[in-house]
Design a protein around this motif. Structure first.
Motif, PDB file in Angstrom:
ATOM      1  N   ASN A  48      -2.257   2.155  -0.504  1.00 44.13           N
ATOM      2  CA  ASN A  48      -1.513   2.609   0.828  1.00 44.13           C
ATOM      3  C   ASN A  48      -1.063   3.733   0.623  1.00 44.13           C
ATOM      4  O   ASN A  48      -0.967   4.432   1.633  1.00 44.13           O
ATOM      5  N   LYS A  49      -0.984   4.520  -0.501  1.00 45.11           N
ATOM      6  CA  LYS A  49      -0.130   5.734  -0.607  1.00 45.11           C
ATOM      7  C   LYS A  49      -1.242   6.673  -0.003  1.00 45.11           C
ATOM      8  O   LYS A  49      -0.963   8.068   0.056  1.00 45.11           O
ATOM      9  N   THR A  50      -2.578   6.670  -0.088  1.00 45.96           N
ATOM     10  CA  THR A  50      -3.395   7.588   0.418  1.00 45.96           C
ATOM     11  C   THR A  50      -3.260   7.900   1.705  1.00 45.96           C
ATOM     12  O   THR A  50      -3.267   8.952   2.215  1.00 45.96           O
ATOM     13  N   ARG A  51      -2.875   7.030   2.577  1.00 47.86           N
ATOM     14  CA  ARG A  51      -2.684   7.235   3.836  1.00 47.86           C
ATOM     15  C   ARG A  51      -1.176   8.113   4.110  1.00 47.86           C
ATOM     16  O   ARG A  51      -1.170   9.056   4.781  1.00 47.86           O
ATOM     17  N   LYS A  52      -0.367   7.758   3.290  1.00 53.78           N
ATOM     18  CA  LYS A  52       0.757   8.743   3.537  1.00 53.78           C
ATOM     19  C   LYS A  52       0.647  10.021   3.059  1.00 53.78           C
ATOM     20  O   LYS A  52       1.186  10.831   3.435  1.00 53.78           O
ATOM     21  N   LEU A  53      -0.293  10.325   1.913  1.00 56.18           N
ATOM     22  CA  LEU A  53      -0.433  11.542   1.344  1.00 56.18           C
ATOM     23  C   LEU A  53      -1.202  12.304   2.324  1.00 56.18           C
ATOM     24  O   LEU A  53      -1.213  13.475   2.372  1.00 56.18           O
ATOM     25  N   SER A  76       3.341   3.552 -11.725  1.00 55.53           N
ATOM     26  CA  SER A  76       3.286   3.733 -10.244  1.00 55.53           C
ATOM     27  C   SER A  76       2.039   3.970  -9.671  1.00 55.53           C
ATOM     28  O   SER A  76       1.127   4.992 -10.264  1.00 55.53           O
ATOM     29  N   ASN A  77       1.524   3.359  -8.546  1.00 55.25           N
ATOM     30  CA  ASN A  77       0.215   3.515  -7.946  1.00 55.25           C
ATOM     31  C   ASN A  77       0.271   4.820  -7.300  1.00 55.25           C
ATOM     32  O   ASN A  77      -0.604   5.414  -6.939  1.00 55.25           O
ATOM     33  N   HIS A  78       1.588   5.018  -6.754  1.00 54.76           N
ATOM     34  CA  HIS A  78       1.813   6.206  -5.912  1.00 54.76           C
ATOM     35  C   HIS A  78       1.637   7.466  -6.629  1.00 54.76           C
ATOM     36  O   HIS A  78       1.065   8.305  -6.156  1.00 54.76           O
ATOM     37  N   THR A 192       6.613  -5.157   0.229  1.00 54.05           N
ATOM     38  CA  THR A 192       7.660  -4.024   0.563  1.00 54.05           C
ATOM     39  C   THR A 192       8.402  -3.348  -0.516  1.00 54.05           C
ATOM     40  O   THR A 192       9.084  -4.290  -0.912  1.00 54.05           O
ATOM     41  N   GLY A 193       8.465  -2.111  -0.746  1.00 52.08           N
ATOM     42  CA  GLY A 193       9.294  -1.483  -1.878  1.00 52.08           C
ATOM     43  C   GLY A 193      10.071  -0.388  -1.360  1.00 52.08           C
ATOM     44  O   GLY A 193      11.280  -0.524  -0.841  1.00 52.08           O
ATOM     45  N   SER A 194       9.444   0.730  -1.433  1.00 50.34           N
ATOM     46  CA  SER A 194      10.007   2.017  -0.917  1.00 50.34           C
ATOM     47  C   SER A 194      10.375   2.161   0.519  1.00 50.34           C
ATOM     48  O   SER A 194      10.761   2.870   0.978  1.00 50.34           O
ATOM     49  N   ALA A 195       9.780   1.135   1.139  1.00 49.26           N
ATOM     50  CA  ALA A 195       9.674   0.783   2.735  1.00 49.26           C
ATOM     51  C   ALA A 195       8.846   1.637   3.610  1.00 49.26           C
ATOM     52  O   ALA A 195       8.694   1.267   5.030  1.00 49.26           O
ATOM     53  N   GLY A 196       8.071   2.661   3.151  1.00 51.50           N
ATOM     54  CA  GLY A 196       7.157   3.457   4.023  1.00 51.50           C
ATOM     55  C   GLY A 196       6.219   2.704   4.820  1.00 51.50           C
ATOM     56  O   GLY A 196       5.760   3.023   6.008  1.00 51.50           O
ATOM     57  N   THR A 197       5.443   1.898   4.227  1.00 55.83           N
ATOM     58  CA  THR A 197       4.533   1.137   4.824  1.00 55.83           C
ATOM     59  C   THR A 197       4.887   0.147   5.765  1.00 55.83           C
ATOM     60  O   THR A 197       4.266   0.269   7.033  1.00 55.83           O
ATOM     61  N   GLN A 198       6.048  -0.556   5.661  1.00 56.05           N
ATOM     62  CA  GLN A 198       6.708  -1.360   6.639  1.00 56.05           C
ATOM     63  C   GLN A 198       6.900  -0.596   7.767  1.00 56.05           C
ATOM     64  O   GLN A 198       6.716  -0.960   9.004  1.00 56.05           O
ATOM     65  N   HIS A 316      -3.548  -5.787   2.229  1.00 57.12           N
ATOM     66  CA  HIS A 316      -3.576  -5.391   0.725  1.00 57.12           C
ATOM     67  C   HIS A 316      -3.392  -3.829   0.561  1.00 57.12           C
ATOM     68  O   HIS A 316      -4.316  -3.092   0.986  1.00 57.12           O
ATOM     69  N   THR A 317      -2.352  -3.671  -0.204  1.00 59.07           N
ATOM     70  CA  THR A 317      -2.024  -2.275  -0.169  1.00 59.07           C
ATOM     71  C   THR A 317      -2.390  -1.584  -1.522  1.00 59.07           C
ATOM     72  O   THR A 317      -2.047  -0.659  -1.876  1.00 59.07           O
ATOM     73  N   GLY A 318      -3.404  -2.334  -2.241  1.00 61.58           N
ATOM     74  CA  GLY A 318      -3.765  -1.600  -3.520  1.00 61.58           C
ATOM     75  C   GLY A 318      -3.107  -2.135  -4.719  1.00 61.58           C
ATOM     76  O   GLY A 318      -2.529  -3.018  -4.945  1.00 61.58           O
TER      77      GLY A 318
END
Ligand SMILES: Cc1ncc(COP(=O)(O)O)c(C=O)c1O
Length: 333
Positions: A48-53, A76-78, A192-198, A316-318
């Motif tokens: 999921n972090k690829t989209r944020k990046l 960290s996957n991020h 949901t963790g650091s919240a950005g995806t949700q 599926h966020t990876g």
């Protein structure tokens, strides 16, 4: 109308990612289950972090930065995806990583995401146990500036309103895919963790005028705290998009029953979810996020919170790279 197209973005993701039916798991759980394959976003293993990046790297480039810094746990996957994005755009990468208590020890320090961070050329700083990672990061930034570098700090998990825009994009994909495939979703479920995806997903659904409930399965904190975190970020994301922050009211749902003893600490239900998806769908989850998220979705099907016949989409966020740090949990000797 919104500001989305005016906000700088670099394209990294292999998007749209597939939205697939899960026929075998659907049979096992007696629900119609779909999966959004954001584990396949393409950058150094995806996730999921690829989209944020895409938005965060564009902001770093606009700020003339030459170094990306981010913070997270050792696995960290991020951090891995940030290291890969830095490499792709010719930037340096400094990762400030913390040990996580209660996690497996054998491979946690060197395998999985840590192995990949090293191969990707990131400089890894393991924060000493007695130091606070924010203070450590502040000192590192000052030091880099004194050396003539131009660092850009990406927050934990890439979760600010800029990073969340990646999931506004993802929501647009989901809306067009469910229309194309004639799928009527009752619920979207994700870890949901650091919240950005949700927060980003909800902002994107609000922007599209689509009212599908999104349930975040917490991986690190109780539901009430997670709801507050996601709501605050959703409000900031709506404002960045030029929308009314009050549109966030009543939209954020979280369940805190499935993270066990804490972030990164294995649970029996996670192990069952990871093996069930692998053996019924050939779908590889991860031990920290999607394994616990899926464990929640499975249990909420079994206890009829999601009634028989429900149409559910799991995002599926990876993170499957993290499995290699947990081999002693899945493969006890
Ligand atoms: C694989 C995976 N899934 C889900 C999440 C949670 O996403 P967020 O931090 O945006 O809530 C993360 C965050 O690191 C992740 O790596």
């Amino acid at each position: 109308m919104s500001n989305l197209t005016a906000i700088p973005r670099v394209v990294i993701s292999h998007a749209p990612t597939a939205l697939e039916h899960m026929p075998q798991l659907s049979k096992v759980l007696n629900r119609n289950l779909y999966v959004k394959r954001d584990d396949c976003t393409g950058l150094a293993g995806g996730g999921n972090k690829t989209r944020k990046l895409e938005y965060l790297v564009a902001a770093a480039i606009a700020a003339n930065a030459d170094t990306l810094i981010t913070v997270g746990g050792l696995q960290s996957n991020h951090a891995r995806q940030t290291a890969a994005a830095a490499a792709k755009f010719g930037l340096h990468c400094e990762l400030v990583l913390e040990d996580v208590k209660g996690t497996p020890k054998l491979d946690y320090y060197q395998n999985g995401n840590m192995l990949l961070d090293n191969i990707l050329g990131a400089k890894i700083h393991q924060v000493p146990d007695d130091l606070d990672s924010n203070q450590y990061t502040d000192t590192l930034i000052k030091q880099l500036i004194s050396e003539g570098k131009k660092p850009y700090l990406i927050p934990v998990g890439g979760s600010n309103e800029i990073g969340s825009l990646g999931y506004v994009q993802c929501a647009q994909e989901i809306v067009s895919q469910i229309k194309q495939q004639a799928v009527e979703l009752d619920h979207i479920v994700l870890a949901t963790g650091s919240a950005g995806t949700q927060a980003g997903l909800l902002a994107g659904l609000i922007l599209a005028g689509i009212d599908i409930p999104v349930l975040g399965i917490c991986v690190s904190r109780p539901a009430a705290e997670q709801v507050a975190l996601v709501t605050a970020l959703l409000e900031r994301t709506l404002v960045l998009l030029g929308l009314d922050k009050n549109l966030a009211k009543g939209k954020v749902f979280a369940n805190g029953d499935y993270y066990g003893e804490g972030y990164g600490i294995a649970t029996q239900a996670m192990i069952e979810a990871v093996t069930l998806c692998a053996q019924h769908e050939g779908l590889i989850l991860d031990p920290v996020y999607t394994g616990k998220g899926m464990a929640g979705m499975i249990d909420l099907c079994r206890n009829n919170t999601f009634p028989e016949g429900s149409n559910l989409l799991f995002v599926h966020t990876g993170g499957s790279q993290g499995l290699f740090a947990y081999q002693e949990i899945f493969n006890p000797s």
